[in-house]
Scaffold this motif. Structure first.
Motif, short mmCIF file in Angstrom:
data_model
loop_
_atom_site.label_atom_id
_atom_site.label_comp_id
_atom_site.label_asym_id
_atom_site.label_seq_id
_atom_site.Cartn_x
_atom_site.Cartn_y
_atom_site.Cartn_z
N LEU A 1 102.89 -32.50 92.18
CA LEU A 1 103.50 -31.66 91.55
C LEU A 1 105.12 -32.17 91.51
O LEU A 1 105.85 -32.32 90.50
CB LEU A 1 103.57 -30.27 91.66
N ILE A 2 105.61 -32.36 92.69
CA ILE A 2 107.14 -32.89 92.90
C ILE A 2 107.12 -34.19 92.19
O ILE A 2 108.13 -34.24 91.40
CB ILE A 2 107.53 -32.81 94.21
N LYS A 3 106.35 -35.16 92.23
CA LYS A 3 106.64 -36.41 91.84
C LYS A 3 106.40 -36.33 90.35
O LYS A 3 107.29 -37.07 89.49
CB LYS A 3 105.19 -37.35 92.18
N ASP A 4 105.46 -35.61 89.80
CA ASP A 4 105.40 -35.60 88.26
C ASP A 4 106.31 -34.72 87.59
O ASP A 4 106.57 -34.92 86.50
CB ASP A 4 103.78 -34.91 87.96
N TYR A 5 106.68 -33.50 88.27
CA TYR A 5 107.17 -32.46 87.41
C TYR A 5 108.57 -32.11 88.27
O TYR A 5 109.67 -31.32 87.56
CB TYR A 5 106.30 -31.32 87.06
N GLY A 6 108.93 -32.63 89.39
CA GLY A 6 110.00 -31.93 90.28
C GLY A 6 111.27 -32.33 89.31
O GLY A 6 112.21 -31.16 89.27
N ALA A 7 111.83 -33.56 88.90
CA ALA A 7 113.06 -33.44 88.10
C ALA A 7 113.30 -32.78 86.97
O ALA A 7 114.15 -32.13 86.64
CB ALA A 7 113.17 -34.81 88.05
N ALA A 8 112.16 -32.76 86.30
CA ALA A 8 112.05 -31.99 84.80
C ALA A 8 112.27 -30.43 85.19
O ALA A 8 112.89 -29.86 84.73
CB ALA A 8 110.86 -32.21 84.00
N LEU A 9 111.52 -30.01 86.19
CA LEU A 9 111.51 -28.59 86.40
C LEU A 9 112.99 -28.13 87.05
O LEU A 9 113.48 -27.14 86.63
CB LEU A 9 110.43 -28.34 87.58
N ARG A 10 113.58 -29.06 87.87
CA ARG A 10 114.93 -28.60 88.32
C ARG A 10 115.96 -28.52 87.16
O ARG A 10 116.73 -27.72 87.10
CB ARG A 10 115.22 -29.73 89.30
N TYR A 11 115.71 -29.62 86.05
CA TYR A 11 116.62 -29.62 85.01
C TYR A 11 116.43 -28.41 84.24
O TYR A 11 117.38 -27.54 83.71
CB TYR A 11 116.47 -30.84 84.32
N PHE A 12 115.24 -27.84 83.87
CA PHE A 12 114.80 -26.76 83.16
C PHE A 12 115.27 -25.47 83.91
O PHE A 12 115.75 -24.72 83.17
CB PHE A 12 113.13 -26.55 83.39
N VAL A 13 115.04 -25.46 85.26
CA VAL A 13 115.79 -24.18 85.84
C VAL A 13 117.20 -24.44 85.84
O VAL A 13 117.88 -23.14 85.48
CB VAL A 13 115.22 -24.07 87.31
N LEU A 14 117.82 -25.49 86.16
CA LEU A 14 119.22 -25.44 86.08
C LEU A 14 119.90 -24.92 84.80
O LEU A 14 120.80 -24.31 84.79
CB LEU A 14 119.80 -27.00 86.45
N ARG A 15 119.32 -25.41 83.60
CA ARG A 15 119.74 -25.14 82.28
C ARG A 15 119.79 -23.55 82.22
O ARG A 15 120.59 -22.98 81.33
CB ARG A 15 119.05 -25.78 81.30
N ARG A 16 118.76 -23.03 82.65
CA ARG A 16 118.77 -21.25 82.67
C ARG A 16 119.56 -20.46 83.50
O ARG A 16 120.21 -19.58 83.59
CB ARG A 16 117.35 -21.13 82.66
N VAL A 17 119.73 -21.35 84.95
CA VAL A 17 120.30 -20.54 86.10
C VAL A 17 121.79 -20.78 86.28
O VAL A 17 122.52 -20.01 86.34
CB VAL A 17 119.69 -20.73 87.49
N GLY A 18 122.00 -22.24 85.88
CA GLY A 18 123.72 -22.50 85.79
C GLY A 18 124.18 -23.10 87.01
O GLY A 18 124.96 -23.97 87.19
N ASN A 19 123.71 -22.27 88.38
CA ASN A 19 123.96 -22.85 89.58
C ASN A 19 123.17 -23.77 90.50
O ASN A 19 121.95 -23.60 90.36
CB ASN A 19 124.21 -21.38 90.48
N PRO A 20 123.61 -24.76 90.52
CA PRO A 20 122.70 -26.20 91.11
C PRO A 20 122.06 -25.64 92.50
O PRO A 20 120.85 -25.82 92.60
CB PRO A 20 123.67 -27.21 91.47
N THR A 21 122.59 -25.06 93.28
CA THR A 21 122.03 -24.46 94.46
C THR A 21 120.84 -23.70 94.27
O THR A 21 119.71 -23.78 94.88
CB THR A 21 123.05 -23.93 95.55
N ASP A 22 121.07 -22.47 93.43
CA ASP A 22 120.29 -21.70 93.25
C ASP A 22 119.06 -22.06 92.39
O ASP A 22 117.86 -21.91 92.55
CB ASP A 22 120.79 -20.51 92.41
N ALA A 23 119.36 -23.21 91.41
CA ALA A 23 118.30 -23.76 90.49
C ALA A 23 117.38 -24.72 91.57
O ALA A 23 116.39 -24.69 91.26
CB ALA A 23 119.01 -24.73 89.60
N GLU A 24 118.02 -25.44 92.50
CA GLU A 24 117.10 -26.06 93.23
C GLU A 24 116.20 -25.11 94.18
O GLU A 24 114.90 -25.43 94.47
CB GLU A 24 118.15 -26.79 94.35
N GLU A 25 116.59 -23.86 94.52
CA GLU A 25 115.86 -23.19 95.20
C GLU A 25 114.67 -22.65 94.29
O GLU A 25 113.60 -22.37 94.67
CB GLU A 25 116.76 -22.12 95.89
N VAL A 26 115.05 -22.15 93.09
CA VAL A 26 113.94 -21.56 92.40
C VAL A 26 113.03 -22.55 91.95
O VAL A 26 111.90 -22.48 91.83
CB VAL A 26 114.65 -21.06 90.93
#
Length: 183
Positions: free
Chosen positions: A19-44
């Motif tokens: 999951l990390i390999k296939d979707y990790g980067a896209a998922l982090r970007y997806f979350v970051l766009r909605r949360v706004g805070n990079p640290t919080d986005a990484e955790e979510v």
């Protein structure tokens, strides 16, 4: 990623790595766009990947595993935003506006008024307790002499006397502090 049967056969650690390999980067970007805070986005995003890997039994294969994982992330984002302290609104009572300064006021006048009020409050603290209570209830809280008497449990004449003596004593204390009666 593999179909549902193949995903179900994978062990959780292997699935998590996949999951990390296939979707990790896209998922982090997806979350970051909605949360706004990079640290919080990484955790979510990390929490979404962990939830996906640990709740594999709930995956029915009706959608792609990526859709399912991003759905988990969407729910976690919603929860995060709802619980986020910086996004909570605090509703204050209307009288809080009485404490705010007029933004068009001269800063010198604002400071001067604050200093005078601090001195008045300090001098009020020097009054005997009964006199100060009566004066504050009548002059600040706007209670009638009768209501003040009822609240303090004393006769109306006592309230009138205490208020009169409190005003006279406060005037004298302020005069001694350098305030003239005209100010």
């Amino acid at each position: 990623m593999a179909p549902a049967a193949a995903v179900a056969a994978m062990d959780k650690e292997a699935l998590f790595r996949r999951l990390i390999k296939d979707y990790g980067a896209a998922l982090r970007y997806f979350v970051l766009r909605r949360v706004g805070n990079p640290t919080d986005a990484e955790e979510v995003a990390q929490q979404a990947l962990v939830e996906a890997a640990t709740n594999l039994a709930a995956y029915r294969g009706e959608a792609e595993i990526s859709t399912w994982t991003f759905g988990i992330a969407s729910n976690l984002i919603r929860n995060h935003i709802n619980r986020s302290p910086e996004r909570r609104y605090v509703f204050e009572p209307a009288d809080v506006l009485d404490l705010l300064e007029d933004p068009t006021s001269d800063p010198f006048d604002v400071l001067s008024r604050r200093q005078v009020m601090n001195i008045v409050v300090a001098k009020l603290g020097e009054l005997p307790k009964g006199m100060a209570e009566a004066l504050l209830l009548v002059s600040v809280d706007g209670l009638s002499y009768e209501d003040t008497a009822s609240q303090l449990g004393v006769p109306v004449g006592t309230v009138r006397s205490r208020v009169s003596r409190a005003r006279a004593t406060l005037r004298a204390l302020l005069r001694d502090a350098g305030f003239d009666e005209q100010a």
